[in-house]
Design a protein around this motif. Structure first.
Motif, PDB file in Angstrom:
ATOM      1  N   ALA A 186       0.845  -1.205   0.000  1.00 55.51           N
ATOM      2  CA  ALA A 186       0.000   0.000   0.000  1.00 55.51           C
ATOM      3  C   ALA A 186       0.876   1.250   0.000  1.00 55.51           C
ATOM      4  CB  ALA A 186      -0.933  -0.010   1.211  1.00 55.51           C
ATOM      5  N   LYS A 187       1.968   1.230   0.763  1.00 53.20           N
ATOM      6  CA  LYS A 187       2.876   2.379   0.786  1.00 53.20           C
ATOM      7  C   LYS A 187       3.472   2.612  -0.597  1.00 53.20           C
ATOM      8  CE  LYS A 187       2.606   3.763   4.996  1.00 53.20           C
ATOM      9  NZ  LYS A 187       2.116   5.106   5.296  1.00 53.20           N
ATOM     10  N   VAL A 188       3.868   1.547  -1.253  1.00 54.50           N
ATOM     11  CA  VAL A 188       4.433   1.660  -2.606  1.00 54.50           C
ATOM     12  C   VAL A 188       3.359   2.199  -3.565  1.00 54.50           C
ATOM     13  CG1 VAL A 188       5.390   0.366  -4.561  1.00 54.50           C
ATOM     14  CG2 VAL A 188       6.182  -0.120  -2.226  1.00 54.50           C
ATOM     15  N   ASP A 189       2.145   1.672  -3.442  1.00 48.27           N
ATOM     16  CA  ASP A 189       1.043   2.129  -4.310  1.00 48.27           C
ATOM     17  C   ASP A 189       0.758   3.613  -4.129  1.00 48.27           C
ATOM     18  OD1 ASP A 189       0.780  -0.445  -5.271  1.00 48.27           O
ATOM     19  OD2 ASP A 189      -0.987  -0.926  -4.039  1.00 48.27           O
ATOM     20  N   HIS A 190       1.002   4.129  -2.910  1.00 44.92           N
ATOM     21  CA  HIS A 190       0.746   5.550  -2.630  1.00 44.92           C
ATOM     22  C   HIS A 190       1.990   6.427  -2.846  1.00 44.92           C
ATOM     23  CE1 HIS A 190      -2.789   3.796  -0.624  1.00 44.92           C
ATOM     24  NE2 HIS A 190      -3.361   4.915  -1.058  1.00 44.92           N
ATOM     25  N   GLY A 191       3.042   5.827  -3.408  1.00 45.17           N
ATOM     26  CA  GLY A 191       4.197   6.622  -3.800  1.00 45.17           C
ATOM     27  C   GLY A 191       5.287   6.807  -2.766  1.00 45.17           C
ATOM     28  N   ALA A 192       5.252   6.057  -1.658  1.00 50.37           N
ATOM     29  CA  ALA A 192       6.289   6.201  -0.625  1.00 50.37           C
ATOM     30  C   ALA A 192       7.636   5.653  -1.094  1.00 50.37           C
ATOM     31  CB  ALA A 192       5.865   5.491   0.666  1.00 50.37           C
ATOM     32  N   ALA A 193       7.610   4.795  -2.085  1.00 48.56           N
ATOM     33  CA  ALA A 193       8.846   4.232  -2.654  1.00 48.56           C
ATOM     34  C   ALA A 193       8.500   3.659  -4.015  1.00 48.56           C
ATOM     35  CB  ALA A 193       9.417   3.147  -1.740  1.00 48.56           C
ATOM     36  N   SER A 218       9.493   0.649  -5.020  1.00 46.69           N
ATOM     37  CA  SER A 218       9.294  -0.798  -4.922  1.00 46.69           C
ATOM     38  C   SER A 218       9.213  -1.187  -3.449  1.00 46.69           C
ATOM     39  CB  SER A 218      10.449  -1.552  -5.585  1.00 46.69           C
ATOM     40  OG  SER A 218      11.639  -1.400  -4.823  1.00 46.69           O
ATOM     41  N   ALA A 219       8.701  -2.391  -3.211  1.00 51.52           N
ATOM     42  CA  ALA A 219       8.631  -2.899  -1.839  1.00 51.52           C
ATOM     43  C   ALA A 219      10.029  -3.007  -1.253  1.00 51.52           C
ATOM     44  CB  ALA A 219       7.923  -4.252  -1.811  1.00 51.52           C
ATOM     45  N   GLU A 220      10.967  -3.455  -2.043  1.00 52.23           N
ATOM     46  CA  GLU A 220      12.352  -3.583  -1.570  1.00 52.23           C
ATOM     47  C   GLU A 220      12.912  -2.217  -1.165  1.00 52.23           C
ATOM     48  OE1 GLU A 220      16.733  -5.202  -3.055  1.00 52.23           O
ATOM     49  OE2 GLU A 220      14.968  -5.559  -4.307  1.00 52.23           O
ATOM     50  N   ASP A 221      12.682  -1.207  -1.985  1.00 54.49           N
ATOM     51  CA  ASP A 221      13.153   0.138  -1.651  1.00 54.49           C
ATOM     52  C   ASP A 221      12.497   0.648  -0.364  1.00 54.49           C
ATOM     53  OD1 ASP A 221      14.831   0.258  -3.834  1.00 54.49           O
ATOM     54  OD2 ASP A 221      13.475   1.497  -5.050  1.00 54.49           O
ATOM     55  N   TYR A 222      11.186   0.409  -0.217  1.00 53.02           N
ATOM     56  CA  TYR A 222      10.490   0.871   0.979  1.00 53.02           C
ATOM     57  C   TYR A 222      11.056   0.214   2.233  1.00 53.02           C
ATOM     58  CZ  TYR A 222       6.949   2.107   4.331  1.00 53.02           C
ATOM     59  OH  TYR A 222       6.321   2.602   5.445  1.00 53.02           O
ATOM     60  N   VAL A 223      11.210  -1.100   2.204  1.00 51.11           N
ATOM     61  CA  VAL A 223      11.745  -1.817   3.366  1.00 51.11           C
ATOM     62  C   VAL A 223      13.166  -1.345   3.666  1.00 51.11           C
ATOM     63  CG1 VAL A 223      12.426  -4.084   4.247  1.00 51.11           C
ATOM     64  CG2 VAL A 223      10.224  -3.806   3.089  1.00 51.11           C
ATOM     65  N   ASN A 224      13.982  -1.177   2.640  1.00 44.51           N
ATOM     66  CA  ASN A 224      15.344  -0.679   2.857  1.00 44.51           C
ATOM     67  C   ASN A 224      15.340   0.717   3.470  1.00 44.51           C
ATOM     68  OD1 ASN A 224      17.117  -2.791   2.069  1.00 44.51           O
ATOM     69  ND2 ASN A 224      16.649  -2.379  -0.072  1.00 44.51           N
ATOM     70  N   ASP A 225      14.461   1.588   2.983  1.00 44.54           N
ATOM     71  CA  ASP A 225      14.373   2.949   3.533  1.00 44.54           C
ATOM     72  C   ASP A 225      13.969   2.926   5.007  1.00 44.54           C
ATOM     73  OD1 ASP A 225      15.061   3.956   1.058  1.00 44.54           O
ATOM     74  OD2 ASP A 225      13.009   4.579   0.530  1.00 44.54           O
ATOM     75  N   VAL A 226      12.980   2.103   5.334  1.00 44.87           N
ATOM     76  CA  VAL A 226      12.509   2.016   6.726  1.00 44.87           C
ATOM     77  C   VAL A 226      13.614   1.465   7.622  1.00 44.87           C
ATOM     78  CG1 VAL A 226      10.906   0.807   8.256  1.00 44.87           C
ATOM     79  CG2 VAL A 226      10.067   1.853   6.135  1.00 44.87           C
ATOM     80  N   LEU A 227      14.282   0.425   7.186  1.00 39.35           N
ATOM     81  CA  LEU A 227      15.345  -0.166   8.000  1.00 39.35           C
ATOM     82  C   LEU A 227      16.545   0.771   8.127  1.00 39.35           C
ATOM     83  CD1 LEU A 227      15.164  -3.882   6.855  1.00 39.35           C
ATOM     84  CD2 LEU A 227      14.391  -2.895   9.021  1.00 39.35           C
ATOM     85  N   ARG A 228      16.860   1.494   7.065  1.00 43.88           N
ATOM     86  CA  ARG A 228      17.949   2.464   7.123  1.00 43.88           C
ATOM     87  C   ARG A 228      17.628   3.565   8.138  1.00 43.88           C
ATOM     88  NH1 ARG A 228      18.022   2.928   1.900  1.00 43.88           N
ATOM     89  NH2 ARG A 228      19.410   1.233   1.396  1.00 43.88           N
ATOM     90  N   ALA A 229      16.399   4.045   8.115  1.00 44.49           N
ATOM     91  CA  ALA A 229      15.981   5.080   9.067  1.00 44.49           C
ATOM     92  C   ALA A 229      16.049   4.541  10.494  1.00 44.49           C
ATOM     93  CB  ALA A 229      14.568   5.566   8.747  1.00 44.49           C
TER      94      ALA A 229
END
Length: 82
Positions: A16-23, A25-36
């Motif tokens: 859902a986050k990816v669909d709403h433009g937060a990243a 791809s799912a991989e990018d979103y998870v990496n961004d969250v874990l990096r933060a």
């Protein structure tokens, strides 16, 4: 490379986050969250180390002194229970 299986509700959340433009791809979103999360933990431990260094160098105030200072700033008197 670590492979992780997400719980279905977490996978739905990420998608859902990816669909709403937060990243992109799912991989990018998870990496961004874990990096933060990693950066926040690193910052927390750096701040803790500053506190440890201050204590070891004798740069601290006792609880009693801290409360006395707050009472003085607020114009309060020490209670009879203390």
């Amino acid at each position: 490379m670590a492979k992780v299986t997400l719980a279905p509700e977490i996978e739905d959340f990420v998608n859902a986050k990816v669909d709403h433009g937060a990243a992109t791809s799912a991989e990018d979103y998870v990496n961004d969250v874990l990096r933060a999360r990693r950066d926040a933990e690193d910052e927390l431990w750096a701040e803790i180390q500053i506190g440890i260094d201050d204590i070891e160098a004798g740069r601290f105030t006792s609880v009693e002194e801290a409360f006395a200072s707050v009472r003085e700033e607020l114009g309060l008197k020490k209670s009879a229970a203390e």
